[in-house]
Design a protein around this motif. Structure first.
Motif, PDB file in Angstrom:
ATOM      1  N   ALA A 174       0.826  -1.212   0.000  1.00 50.95           N
ATOM      2  CA  ALA A 174       0.000   0.000   0.000  1.00 50.95           C
ATOM      3  C   ALA A 174       0.860   1.261   0.000  1.00 50.95           C
ATOM      4  O   ALA A 174       0.576   2.205  -0.743  1.00 50.95           O
ATOM      5  CB  ALA A 174      -0.934  -0.005   1.205  1.00 50.95           C
ATOM      6  N   ARG A 216       0.988   3.891  -2.997  1.00 52.69           N
ATOM      7  CA  ARG A 216       0.579   5.268  -2.700  1.00 52.69           C
ATOM      8  C   ARG A 216       1.628   6.265  -3.169  1.00 52.69           C
ATOM      9  O   ARG A 216       1.301   7.274  -3.789  1.00 52.69           O
ATOM     10  CB  ARG A 216       0.328   5.434  -1.202  1.00 52.69           C
ATOM     11  CG  ARG A 216      -0.199   6.824  -0.851  1.00 52.69           C
ATOM     12  CD  ARG A 216      -0.521   6.939   0.588  1.00 52.69           C
ATOM     13  NE  ARG A 216       0.710   6.996   1.357  1.00 52.69           N
ATOM     14  CZ  ARG A 216       0.793   7.369   2.613  1.00 52.69           C
ATOM     15  NH1 ARG A 216      -0.309   7.682   3.278  1.00 52.69           N
ATOM     16  NH2 ARG A 216       1.930   7.401   3.245  1.00 52.69           N
ATOM     17  N   LEU A 242      -4.889  -0.539   1.872  1.00 54.26           N
ATOM     18  CA  LEU A 242      -4.496  -0.832   0.498  1.00 54.26           C
ATOM     19  C   LEU A 242      -5.661  -0.589  -0.455  1.00 54.26           C
ATOM     20  O   LEU A 242      -5.486  -0.002  -1.526  1.00 54.26           O
ATOM     21  CB  LEU A 242      -4.002  -2.276   0.377  1.00 54.26           C
ATOM     22  CG  LEU A 242      -3.677  -2.784  -1.029  1.00 54.26           C
ATOM     23  CD1 LEU A 242      -2.540  -1.985  -1.636  1.00 54.26           C
ATOM     24  CD2 LEU A 242      -3.314  -4.251  -0.967  1.00 54.26           C
ATOM     25  N   VAL A 277      -6.044   3.118  -0.903  1.00 55.90           N
ATOM     26  CA  VAL A 277      -4.981   3.693  -1.730  1.00 55.90           C
ATOM     27  C   VAL A 277      -5.272   3.472  -3.209  1.00 55.90           C
ATOM     28  O   VAL A 277      -5.059   4.352  -4.037  1.00 55.90           O
ATOM     29  CB  VAL A 277      -3.610   3.078  -1.344  1.00 55.90           C
ATOM     30  CG1 VAL A 277      -2.565   3.336  -2.410  1.00 55.90           C
ATOM     31  CG2 VAL A 277      -3.144   3.628  -0.016  1.00 55.90           C
ATOM     32  N   CYS A 278      -5.788   2.308  -3.550  1.00 55.30           N
ATOM     33  CA  CYS A 278      -6.021   1.952  -4.954  1.00 55.30           C
ATOM     34  C   CYS A 278      -7.367   2.422  -5.489  1.00 55.30           C
ATOM     35  O   CYS A 278      -7.672   2.188  -6.661  1.00 55.30           O
ATOM     36  CB  CYS A 278      -5.903   0.439  -5.131  1.00 55.30           C
ATOM     37  SG  CYS A 278      -4.231  -0.163  -4.882  1.00 55.30           S
TER      38      CYS A 278
END
Length: 161
Positions: free
Chosen positions: A55, A59, A141, A144-145
């Motif tokens: 992550a 990022r 995670l 972040v995505c």
């Protein structure tokens, strides 16, 4: 792809804990309860570290890509999708495993005066904590995505795909 819901993960945890607690009571009444492995919290901690490092890496790469830094290494969409799927699968399994060890740990709380059972309760408690760490890292995670929502011409946000 749908986002994970805390409610779903909590429900999995509670159901697994209840089944595990009742199974531990039954198993202990007929024989010897299986041991909680020392490796359980260690493996969960390693998974949490892998998820967190993934992550953080994604990022920083996404931030560099958004800021159009020269020489920034981009993120392929398929790689980000795979990372999210890995995170979601890890979170679901961690909720089940943490619930299972939580139920066994709750059962073992009755026997804290017996040293081997106390050690097993500690291992189970550490497994629950590291399972929660896996879930937290997986949710981070996923966040972040997540694709940023674009504004339409009318000023309304378009739904993320």
């Amino acid at each position: 792809m749908k986002q994970l819901r805390i409610r779903t993960l909590a429900g999995l945890f509670v159901v697994a804990a209840a089944l595990s607690w009742s199974g531990a009571r039954l198993w202990d009444s007929v024989g010897t309860l299986p041991r909680v492995p020392l490796a359980a919290p260690i493996v969960l901690a390693v998974i949490a570290v892998v998820l967190l490092s993934t992550a953080l890496s994604l990022r920083s790469r996404l931030r560099a890509q958004r800021e159009r830094r020269p020489g920034a290494k981009g993120v392929e969409p398929l790689m980000a999708a795979r990372a999210v799927v890995f995170g979601q699968a890890s979170a679901l399994v961690a909720a089940l495993v943490a619930g299972m060890y939580g139920g066994v740990g709750a059962f073992l709380l009755e026997f804290l005066d017996i040293p081997p059972r106390r050690d097993q309760a500690i291992y189970a408690g550490l497994s629950v904590l590291t399972g929660i760490a896996v879930i937290a890292a997986a949710l981070f995670l996923e966040r972040v995505c997540k694709l940023p929502e674009d504004d339409d011409e009318d000023g309304q946000a378009a739904p993320a795909i």
